[in-house]
Design an enzyme around this catalytic site. Structure first.
Site, mmCIF file in Angstrom:
data_model
loop_
_atom_site.group_PDB
_atom_site.id
_atom_site.type_symbol
_atom_site.label_atom_id
_atom_site.label_comp_id
_atom_site.label_asym_id
_atom_site.label_seq_id
_atom_site.Cartn_x
_atom_site.Cartn_y
_atom_site.Cartn_z
ATOM 1 C CG ASN A 78 -0.393 -0.419 2.483
ATOM 2 O OD1 ASN A 78 0.733 -0.905 2.545
ATOM 3 N ND2 ASN A 78 -1.139 -0.232 3.553
ATOM 4 C CG HIS A 162 -6.391 -6.549 5.046
ATOM 5 N ND1 HIS A 162 -5.724 -5.715 5.919
ATOM 6 C CD2 HIS A 162 -7.710 -6.256 5.197
ATOM 7 C CE1 HIS A 162 -6.589 -4.956 6.557
ATOM 8 N NE2 HIS A 162 -7.815 -5.262 6.140
ATOM 9 C CG HIS A 215 -3.541 -8.485 9.943
ATOM 10 N ND1 HIS A 215 -4.793 -8.767 9.443
ATOM 11 C CD2 HIS A 215 -3.057 -7.489 9.162
ATOM 12 C CE1 HIS A 215 -5.059 -7.983 8.431
ATOM 13 N NE2 HIS A 215 -4.004 -7.195 8.232
ATOM 14 C CG ASP A 287 -0.150 -4.882 10.460
ATOM 15 O OD1 ASP A 287 0.362 -4.292 9.484
ATOM 16 O OD2 ASP A 287 -1.367 -4.841 10.701
ATOM 17 C CG HIS A 291 -0.030 5.979 10.699
ATOM 18 N ND1 HIS A 291 -0.267 6.014 9.349
ATOM 19 C CD2 HIS A 291 -0.653 4.853 11.159
ATOM 20 C CE1 HIS A 291 -1.001 4.963 8.990
ATOM 21 N NE2 HIS A 291 -1.246 4.249 10.071
#
Length: 402
Positions: A78, A162, A215, A287, A291
């Site tokens: 991503n 996911h 996850h 994971d 940010h």
């Protein structure tokens, strides 16, 4: 123990690490104060480059990996541009070749732009990626996932999913449980995760694709995967340190407790612990999702989803699981090194890391090499500080304080 003493004994330590690369072994020395383990491997990290380098870079992310004892990581797609064709992927691999201090293997996207509308150019990327994933988004179309699995099967690659059914999210951002109800938050149902796992298991059975679930966080997910394995489906899965050591009872009104999937109920955590004990859960991945401070400063409702984990994972898990007798150290090494390398075909060579398991320390995000600082483990006392990490014959991390 001084850094130079460890470095002087690199040949001996390296020889041991090579022997234990596939067995999950470890070596204790200096009166059991220190342990040597094969280099850790994380198949689920976000290094944010290209496109979002203000959150993390390949340089800072690989430094964080080395500081946590990791010598191999797999980076999720991503990004901007999304690695959905050879040209876009090369933009990422060029950065990796220039800046990485550990082995970094990128994922290719399943669909163009991770939009879920058209299959990515998987064939052009197959030789350069560890697997295919649209991580951060669930592939909503069953037919699209079927075609992706068929293509991945023909290319000899894994689909790493996911699993999230958007129709069941209902605007939620934490677990749809007691805490959400008591504090007026919108909840994410467990079914949003396990219903898509159920769909994908049927597709993996049909296509014969090697399928990996990212996850997992719910008890239903564990049960579905356990049954699928018993039925012979080519399936593996991962969970993360926060799902094994925290649950909704630990939530605070702070963005450092917000991730996707969310912290679930206590019964879910217990099911995950059973899953790592009986082998249903194959590996633990962080994971690692950094940010900016501003993006994580808006509480549970407004913060972006994602926490960092590379620099705390081993210590948190060693403290909560090994020292408490939930699993053995050998099991932890298999979950964090041997199994992910085996499933994703990642050679470890003579890579290794040395940890101090004798003295506690306090997790301090201000010390992180990662650009991200948001962790639910800030202030936690743990055992298992990484002292030394060696990758490809080179010291890529050495603790300055031992």
């Amino acid at each position: 123990m001084k850094a130079r003493h460890l470095i002087e004994n690199l040949d001996h330590i390296r020889a041991y690490a090579e022997k234990t690369q596939t067995t999950g072994g470890y070596l204790s020395f200096e009166s059991n104060e220190y342990i040597i383990v094969p280099g850790l491997c994380d198949v689920h990290v976000h290094f944010r480059e290209p496109g979002f380098s203000y959150k993390e870079t390949v340089l800072s992310g690989s430094a964080a990996a080395a500081r946590g004892g990791y010598t191999a990581v797999c980076t999720m797609p991503n990004l901007n541009p999304v690695p959905d064709c050879a040209e876009h992927l090369k933009m990422q691999t060029d950065i990796i070749a220039r800046d990485a201090s550990v082995k970094i293997l990128p994922y290719g996207a399943i669909t163009f732009g991770e939009s879920g509308k058209q299959l990515a150019d998987m064939r052009s990327m197959a030789d350069s990626v560890c697997a295919f994933s649209d991580d951060g988004r669930g592939v909503q179309s069953g037919e699209m996932m079927r075609e992706a699995m068929k293509t991945a099967k023909s290319l000899g690659r894994i689909i790493a999913a996911h699993c999230e059914n958007n129709s069941l999210l209902n605007g939620g951002y934490i677990h749809d449980g007691r805490y959400a109800a008591a504090h007026g938050h919108k909840g994410i149902s467990s079914a949003s995760e396990y219903s898509q796992i159920e769909r994908d298991i049927a597709l993996a059975r049909e296509t014969g694709c090697a399928y990996h679930v990212c996850h997992i966080s719910t008890k239903e997910s564990v049960d579905l995967i356990r049954r699928a394995k018993a039925d012979g489906v080519d399936i593996t899965c991962e969970t993360a340190p926060h799902y094994l050591t925290l649950c909704e009872d630990d939530l605070q009104e702070d963005g450092r407790f917000k991730m996707n999937p969310p912290l679930r109920g206590r019964e879910d955590k217990e099911a995950l612990l059973c899953g790592i004990q009986d082998g249903t859960i194959d590996m633990i991945a962080t994971d690692h999702a950094p940010h900016s401070a501003e993006e994580k400063a808006r509480g549970l409702a407004g913060s972006l989803m994602g926490v960092v984990g590379l620099e705390t994972a081993f210590a948190v898990l060693y403290t909560a699981l090994v020292r408490e007798g939930v699993i053995t150290l050998e099991q932890l090494v298999r979950l964090m090194s041997v199994n992910p390398r085996r499933r994703f075909g990642i050679d470890g060579g003579g890579d290794f890391a040395v940890f101090d398991v004798s003295a506690p320390y306090t997790v301090n995000p201000d010390e992180f090499a990662s650009c991200g600082r948001s962790t639910p483990f800030a202030g936690r006392q743990v055992y298992g500080r990484c002292l030394l990490t060696v990758h490809d014959g080179k010291v890529v991390y050495s603790c300055d304080t031992f």
